[in-house]
Design a protein around this motif. Structure first.
Motif, PDB file in Angstrom:
ATOM      1  N   TRP A 175       0.683  -1.331   0.046  1.00 38.17           N
ATOM      2  CA  TRP A 175      -0.039  -0.104   0.093  1.00 38.17           C
ATOM      3  C   TRP A 175       0.957   1.301  -0.127  1.00 38.17           C
ATOM      4  CZ3 TRP A 175       1.271   2.588   4.441  1.00 38.17           C
ATOM      5  CH2 TRP A 175       1.772   2.029   5.588  1.00 38.17           C
ATOM      6  N   VAL A 215       4.301   8.361   3.587  1.00 33.44           N
ATOM      7  CA  VAL A 215       3.712   7.590   4.679  1.00 33.44           C
ATOM      8  C   VAL A 215       3.586   8.362   6.043  1.00 33.44           C
ATOM      9  CG1 VAL A 215       3.286   5.484   5.695  1.00 33.44           C
ATOM     10  CG2 VAL A 215       4.233   5.484   3.495  1.00 33.44           C
ATOM     11  N   TYR A 227      -6.879  14.867   9.054  1.00 37.65           N
ATOM     12  CA  TYR A 227      -7.372  14.022   7.985  1.00 37.65           C
ATOM     13  C   TYR A 227      -6.971  14.795   6.554  1.00 37.65           C
ATOM     14  CZ  TYR A 227      -9.593  11.244   4.296  1.00 37.65           C
ATOM     15  OH  TYR A 227      -9.746  10.657   3.425  1.00 37.65           O
ATOM     16  N   LYS A 229      -6.812  13.670   2.298  1.00 37.80           N
ATOM     17  CA  LYS A 229      -6.969  12.600   1.478  1.00 37.80           C
ATOM     18  C   LYS A 229      -5.753  12.184   0.711  1.00 37.80           C
ATOM     19  CE  LYS A 229      -9.930  11.727  -2.521  1.00 37.80           C
ATOM     20  NZ  LYS A 229     -10.813  12.392  -3.675  1.00 37.80           N
ATOM     21  N   ASN A 230      -5.819  10.597   0.877  1.00 40.55           N
ATOM     22  CA  ASN A 230      -4.739  10.257   0.300  1.00 40.55           C
ATOM     23  C   ASN A 230      -4.476  10.294  -1.272  1.00 40.55           C
ATOM     24  OD1 ASN A 230      -4.009   8.880   2.735  1.00 40.55           O
ATOM     25  ND2 ASN A 230      -5.019   6.795   2.392  1.00 40.55           N
ATOM     26  N   THR A 231      -3.468  10.502  -1.577  1.00 41.55           N
ATOM     27  CA  THR A 231      -3.023  10.719  -2.865  1.00 41.55           C
ATOM     28  C   THR A 231      -2.066   9.778  -3.515  1.00 41.55           C
ATOM     29  OG1 THR A 231      -1.309  12.140  -2.497  1.00 41.55           O
ATOM     30  CG2 THR A 231      -3.345  13.153  -2.659  1.00 41.55           C
ATOM     31  N   TYR A 234       0.902  10.267  -1.183  1.00 43.00           N
ATOM     32  CA  TYR A 234       0.723  10.587   0.174  1.00 43.00           C
ATOM     33  C   TYR A 234      -0.149   9.533   0.632  1.00 43.00           C
ATOM     34  CZ  TYR A 234      -0.807  12.783   4.557  1.00 43.00           C
ATOM     35  OH  TYR A 234      -1.095  13.146   5.851  1.00 43.00           O
ATOM     36  N   ILE A 235       0.230   8.929   1.696  1.00 42.55           N
ATOM     37  CA  ILE A 235      -0.834   8.001   2.531  1.00 42.55           C
ATOM     38  C   ILE A 235      -0.699   8.170   3.933  1.00 42.55           C
ATOM     39  CG2 ILE A 235      -1.130   5.560   3.054  1.00 42.55           C
ATOM     40  CD1 ILE A 235      -1.706   5.835   0.311  1.00 42.55           C
ATOM     41  N   GLN A 236      -2.041   8.294   4.390  1.00 40.20           N
ATOM     42  CA  GLN A 236      -1.933   8.633   5.905  1.00 40.20           C
ATOM     43  C   GLN A 236      -2.578   7.432   6.626  1.00 40.20           C
ATOM     44  OE1 GLN A 236      -5.271  11.442   8.162  1.00 40.20           O
ATOM     45  NE2 GLN A 236      -3.609  12.750   7.214  1.00 40.20           N
ATOM     46  N   LYS A 237      -1.950   7.174   7.848  1.00 38.72           N
ATOM     47  CA  LYS A 237      -2.748   6.017   8.504  1.00 38.72           C
ATOM     48  C   LYS A 237      -2.676   6.618  10.189  1.00 38.72           C
ATOM     49  CE  LYS A 237      -1.827   1.853   5.890  1.00 38.72           C
ATOM     50  NZ  LYS A 237      -3.148   1.133   6.074  1.00 38.72           N
TER      51      LYS A 237
END
Length: 362
Positions: A175, A215, A227, A229-231, A234-237
């Motif tokens: 991911w 990440v 928050y 938005k994932n692009t 760019y991944i946010q968790k």
């Protein structure tokens, strides 16, 4: 030998206390019945396996206010509850990693003449280790130099045990953003870090424009909504169990400087930008960060001095491209990588020896 030996592990609150205790527990569970003592409404319930028989106490984390003295009294009063637990479970040994749950556990153990081992992972020892370490049979140290702060304790340098995933090579999770741009892992520890989240939020447009892949682990208890938005890049968790894989395969880590993170970076030989939590007890996070900064493997940025401009300029310096013999490379980043020489000892095996020393034959 049947498992008639009962070990109480007292570790609660943050990943810095819980993860080393989990690593040790997994290593000794073949010879010990493990019982875990934690605190309600913390990370404990989410991280401790059911097989470790978690028991939680209602202890509030002391806050700096007019009731601080009474909060400490409340913590010490829980000693009587812990005495009952130690008797009920017929505990033979206590292992703890500091934090507020440790003080009453040490007192209760000494009252019942049960041996106690405490592990101190920070360079500057925490309050419990500093004031109650002399009551423990052994004080195990994550850093050699911590010994100078604990003259009245029986100290042994063991290093800090890490999660099993850090002792093997892990592939990059599927991911994670794909591409050729440098991969940044941004995290603030198990509870998150609002200041780090904020500065990343302010600089995100710059980072994406420079083709960084990011990440971003914002933390479970992040107080402010971050928050985004994932692009593609760019991944946010909130949280991930694949931290070792991320650190091993990234180009740079941006993080707080808890003792666990420092040891994970050493094990993975990974360069970093460290932003110490300014309100840590005895400023221990800055002292931890200095270990890597002085070796040239990390850039230390004081949170009070950080700004969008400082953060972006630091990244531009680290990732400035130089050409050598017709090949492009990141000169400063490569130097930081060379400075991250792995000199860690196999700490889990060391601690296992101390715990199994107290095994009783039946």
């Amino acid at each position: 030998m049947s498992k008639k030996n009962n070990l109480l592990v007292a570790a609660s609150g943050t990943g810095g206390h819980i993860f080393p205790a989990l690593a040790v527990s997994k290593d000794v569970e073949d010879k010990w019945n493990i019982h875990w003592l934690g605190v309600k409404q913390r990370l404990d319930a989410n991280l401790i396996p059911k097989k470790y028989n978690l028991r939680t106490l209602s202890i509030q984390t002391p806050r700096k206010n007019i009731f601080l003295f009474y909060q400490y009294i409340e913590i010490l009063m829980s000693t009587f509850q812990i005495i009952r637990i130690l008797k009920e479970k017929k505990i033979n040994l206590v292992f703890t990693t500091g934090g507020y749950i440790s003080a009453p556990t040490i007192i209760a153990s000494k009252f019942l003449r049960i041996p106690v081992i405490i592990h101190e992972s920070n360079l500057i020892p925490g309050m419990v280790t500093k004031y109650f370490g002399f009551l423990c049979n052994y004080v195990l140290l994550g850093f050699k130099n911590t010994n100078s702060y604990l003259r009245n304790c029986k100290t042994v340098f063991t290093g800090t045990p890490l999660r099993e995933q850090f002792y093997k090579s892990n592939p990059l999770p599927e991911w994670v953003p794909k591409g050729k741009g440098p991969l940044l892992i941004v995290m603030g520890g198990s509870q998150g870090a609002q200041a780090i989240n904020q500065i990343l939020n302010e600089s995100l447009e710059f980072l994406l424009k420079k083709q960084f892949r990011i990440v971003h682990i914002i933390g479970e208890s992040n107080q402010q909504p971050f928050y985004i938005k994932n692009t593609k890049n760019y991944i946010q968790k909130k949280f991930t169990n694949e931290v070792a894989a991320l650190i091993q395969n990234c180009d740079l880590v941006i993080s707080r400087s808890g003792a666990g993170t420092i040891n994970e970076l050493i094990e993975a030989e990974k360069p970093s930008i460290l932003i110490p939590y300014p309100d840590s007890k005895n400023n221990h996070q800055e002292k931890n960060a200095m270990i890597l900064a002085e070796s040239g493997g990390s850039v230390l940025i004081n949170q009070n001095n950080i700004s969008k401009e400082v953060f972006e300029e630091t990244l531009e310096r680290i990732f400035k491209i130089k050409s050598k013999k017709g090949k492009n490379h990141y000169e400063i980043l490569d130097l930081m990588k060379r400075n991250m020489v792995n000199n860690n000892i196999k700490s889990k095996n060391e601690i296992k020896k101390f715990i199994n020393y107290f095994l009783k034959e039946f």
